[in-house]
Design a protein around this motif. Sequence first.
Motif, PDB file in Angstrom:
ATOM      1  N   CYS A  17       0.854  -1.183   0.000  1.00 28.15           N
ATOM      2  CA  CYS A  17       0.000   0.000   0.000  1.00 28.15           C
ATOM      3  C   CYS A  17       0.896   1.240   0.000  1.00 28.15           C
ATOM      4  O   CYS A  17       1.850   1.329   0.770  1.00 28.15           O
ATOM      5  CB  CYS A  17      -0.914  -0.004   1.223  1.00 28.15           C
ATOM      6  N   SER A  18       0.585   2.187  -0.867  1.00 28.46           N
ATOM      7  CA  SER A  18       1.389   3.413  -0.972  1.00 28.46           C
ATOM      8  C   SER A  18       1.266   4.297   0.258  1.00 28.46           C
ATOM      9  O   SER A  18       2.147   5.110   0.522  1.00 28.46           O
ATOM     10  CB  SER A  18       0.952   4.225  -2.190  1.00 28.46           C
ATOM     11  N   THR A  19       0.206   4.122   1.018  1.00 28.72           N
ATOM     12  CA  THR A  19      -0.040   4.985   2.163  1.00 28.72           C
ATOM     13  C   THR A  19       0.496   4.398   3.467  1.00 28.72           C
ATOM     14  O   THR A  19       1.248   5.039   4.184  1.00 28.72           O
ATOM     15  CB  THR A  19      -1.556   5.263   2.295  1.00 28.72           C
ATOM     16  N   CYS A  20       0.097   3.151   3.775  1.00 28.74           N
ATOM     17  CA  CYS A  20       0.490   2.564   5.067  1.00 28.74           C
ATOM     18  C   CYS A  20       1.701   1.635   4.969  1.00 28.74           C
ATOM     19  O   CYS A  20       2.208   1.168   5.985  1.00 28.74           O
ATOM     20  CB  CYS A  20      -0.689   1.827   5.689  1.00 28.74           C
ATOM     21  N   SER A  21       2.149   1.333   3.761  1.00 23.55           N
ATOM     22  CA  SER A  21       3.331   0.490   3.496  1.00 23.55           C
ATOM     23  C   SER A  21       3.192  -0.954   3.971  1.00 23.55           C
ATOM     24  O   SER A  21       4.185  -1.622   4.223  1.00 23.55           O
ATOM     25  CB  SER A  21       4.586   1.114   4.121  1.00 23.55           C
ATOM     26  N   LYS A  22       1.967  -1.447   4.072  1.00 24.23           N
ATOM     27  CA  LYS A  22       1.744  -2.858   4.419  1.00 24.23           C
ATOM     28  C   LYS A  22       1.563  -3.645   3.134  1.00 24.23           C
ATOM     29  O   LYS A  22       1.086  -3.123   2.128  1.00 24.23           O
ATOM     30  CB  LYS A  22       0.508  -3.001   5.313  1.00 24.23           C
ATOM     31  N   ASN A  23       1.934  -4.927   3.169  1.00 20.61           N
ATOM     32  CA  ASN A  23       1.806  -5.805   2.006  1.00 20.61           C
ATOM     33  C   ASN A  23       0.391  -6.365   1.918  1.00 20.61           C
ATOM     34  O   ASN A  23      -0.189  -6.757   2.932  1.00 20.61           O
ATOM     35  CB  ASN A  23       2.812  -6.956   2.089  1.00 20.61           C
ATOM     36  N   TYR A  24      -0.141  -6.415   0.686  1.00 19.80           N
ATOM     37  CA  TYR A  24      -1.498  -6.919   0.471  1.00 19.80           C
ATOM     38  C   TYR A  24      -1.552  -7.768  -0.778  1.00 19.80           C
ATOM     39  O   TYR A  24      -0.735  -7.634  -1.687  1.00 19.80           O
ATOM     40  CB  TYR A  24      -2.488  -5.753   0.318  1.00 19.80           C
ATOM     41  N   CYS A  25      -2.597  -8.622  -0.839  1.00 19.76           N
ATOM     42  CA  CYS A  25      -2.857  -9.420  -2.038  1.00 19.76           C
ATOM     43  C   CYS A  25      -3.676  -8.576  -3.022  1.00 19.76           C
ATOM     44  O   CYS A  25      -4.123  -7.478  -2.692  1.00 19.76           O
ATOM     45  CB  CYS A  25      -3.608 -10.709  -1.675  1.00 19.76           C
ATOM     46  N   ALA A  26      -3.888  -9.110  -4.215  1.00 20.52           N
ATOM     47  CA  ALA A  26      -4.612  -8.372  -5.257  1.00 20.52           C
ATOM     48  C   ALA A  26      -6.053  -8.080  -4.855  1.00 20.52           C
ATOM     49  O   ALA A  26      -6.632  -7.079  -5.274  1.00 20.52           O
ATOM     50  CB  ALA A  26      -4.585  -9.150  -6.562  1.00 20.52           C
ATOM     51  N   VAL A  35      -2.415   8.041 -11.816  1.00 21.40           N
ATOM     52  CA  VAL A  35      -1.072   7.519 -11.565  1.00 21.40           C
ATOM     53  C   VAL A  35      -1.098   6.070 -11.112  1.00 21.40           C
ATOM     54  O   VAL A  35      -0.074   5.450 -10.954  1.00 21.40           O
ATOM     55  CB  VAL A  35      -0.323   8.381 -10.520  1.00 21.40           C
ATOM     56  N   LYS A  36      -2.301   5.534 -10.895  1.00 23.90           N
ATOM     57  CA  LYS A  36      -2.485   4.138 -10.483  1.00 23.90           C
ATOM     58  C   LYS A  36      -1.736   3.817  -9.194  1.00 23.90           C
ATOM     59  O   LYS A  36      -0.994   2.855  -9.103  1.00 23.90           O
ATOM     60  CB  LYS A  36      -2.072   3.177 -11.592  1.00 23.90           C
ATOM     61  N   MET A  37      -1.922   4.653  -8.178  1.00 20.02           N
ATOM     62  CA  MET A  37      -1.310   4.442  -6.880  1.00 20.02           C
ATOM     63  C   MET A  37      -1.986   3.250  -6.201  1.00 20.02           C
ATOM     64  O   MET A  37      -3.206   3.155  -6.183  1.00 20.02           O
ATOM     65  CB  MET A  37      -1.499   5.713  -6.032  1.00 20.02           C
ATOM     66  N   THR A  38      -1.201   2.311  -5.674  1.00 22.59           N
ATOM     67  CA  THR A  38      -1.778   1.167  -4.976  1.00 22.59           C
ATOM     68  C   THR A  38      -2.200   1.595  -3.582  1.00 22.59           C
ATOM     69  O   THR A  38      -1.469   2.299  -2.886  1.00 22.59           O
ATOM     70  CB  THR A  38      -0.773   0.002  -4.870  1.00 22.59           C
ATOM     71  N   CYS A  39      -3.393   1.171  -3.201  1.00 22.76           N
ATOM     72  CA  CYS A  39      -3.937   1.595  -1.919  1.00 22.76           C
ATOM     73  C   CYS A  39      -4.827   0.493  -1.354  1.00 22.76           C
ATOM     74  O   CYS A  39      -5.640  -0.087  -2.075  1.00 22.76           O
ATOM     75  CB  CYS A  39      -4.745   2.879  -2.123  1.00 22.76           C
ATOM     76  N   CYS A  40      -4.687   0.220  -0.057  1.00 26.40           N
ATOM     77  CA  CYS A  40      -5.545  -0.779   0.583  1.00 26.40           C
ATOM     78  C   CYS A  40      -6.925  -0.174   0.869  1.00 26.40           C
ATOM     79  O   CYS A  40      -7.125   1.034   0.736  1.00 26.40           O
ATOM     80  CB  CYS A  40      -4.904  -1.285   1.867  1.00 26.40           C
ATOM     81  N   THR A  41      -7.849  -0.996   1.278  1.00 29.74           N
ATOM     82  CA  THR A  41      -9.229  -0.565   1.489  1.00 29.74           C
ATOM     83  C   THR A  41      -9.338   0.512   2.564  1.00 29.74           C
ATOM     84  O   THR A  41     -10.033   1.517   2.370  1.00 29.74           O
ATOM     85  CB  THR A  41     -10.100  -1.779   1.885  1.00 29.74           C
ATOM     86  N   GLU A  42      -8.661   0.328   3.687  1.00 31.43           N
ATOM     87  CA  GLU A  42      -8.741   1.304   4.782  1.00 31.43           C
ATOM     88  C   GLU A  42      -8.137   2.651   4.376  1.00 31.43           C
ATOM     89  O   GLU A  42      -8.715   3.706   4.632  1.00 31.43           O
ATOM     90  CB  GLU A  42      -8.041   0.788   6.050  1.00 31.43           C
ATOM     91  N   CYS A  43      -6.991   2.606   3.750  1.00 30.92           N
ATOM     92  CA  CYS A  43      -6.331   3.848   3.342  1.00 30.92           C
ATOM     93  C   CYS A  43      -7.123   4.552   2.240  1.00 30.92           C
ATOM     94  O   CYS A  43      -7.207   5.777   2.214  1.00 30.92           O
ATOM     95  CB  CYS A  43      -4.906   3.578   2.879  1.00 30.92           C
ATOM     96  N   TYR A  44      -7.718   3.762   1.332  1.00 27.26           N
ATOM     97  CA  TYR A  44      -8.516   4.375   0.273  1.00 27.26           C
ATOM     98  C   TYR A  44      -9.719   5.106   0.864  1.00 27.26           C
ATOM     99  O   TYR A  44     -10.074   6.185   0.398  1.00 27.26           O
ATOM    100  CB  TYR A  44      -8.983   3.348  -0.753  1.00 27.26           C
TER     101      TYR A  44
END
Length: 118
Positions: A17-26, A35-44
């Motif tokens: 995740c670009s915001t919290c830096s935790k690893n996630y699955c697809a 820019v297609k920034m990767t973001c987890c559900t909570e951070c989004y």
Amino acid sequence: MQQHCYTHKDQASVAMCSTCSKNYCATCLSLIGKVKMTCCTECYALVRKRTKKAIFRKWLLTIITALAAIILFLATHFGIDILENWSIYFILLVGFVIFNIIKIRQFKEVLITQDYGS
């Protein structure tokens, strides 16, 4: 060493995740904005909330500025001399309104999401 998803411990992570830096699955990640920034559900959810507030503030500022431009134009039209060189101020106010509308469109692009796997 293989990293595992922060939410689904049994699945391998595909990105961070670009915001919290935790690893996630697809399944857990979204791509946001142009820019297609990767973001987890909570951070989004946080990004979306902040972006909506920023859009509201920009619209409010734009409406107030547009009203000021209209008042300045009408006052001058009816012979009330508010400011010398009113046309310069009018052009600046209109330019500021246009600038804010462009910024609002850029903010709205952040709200566009796509699943990570797509």
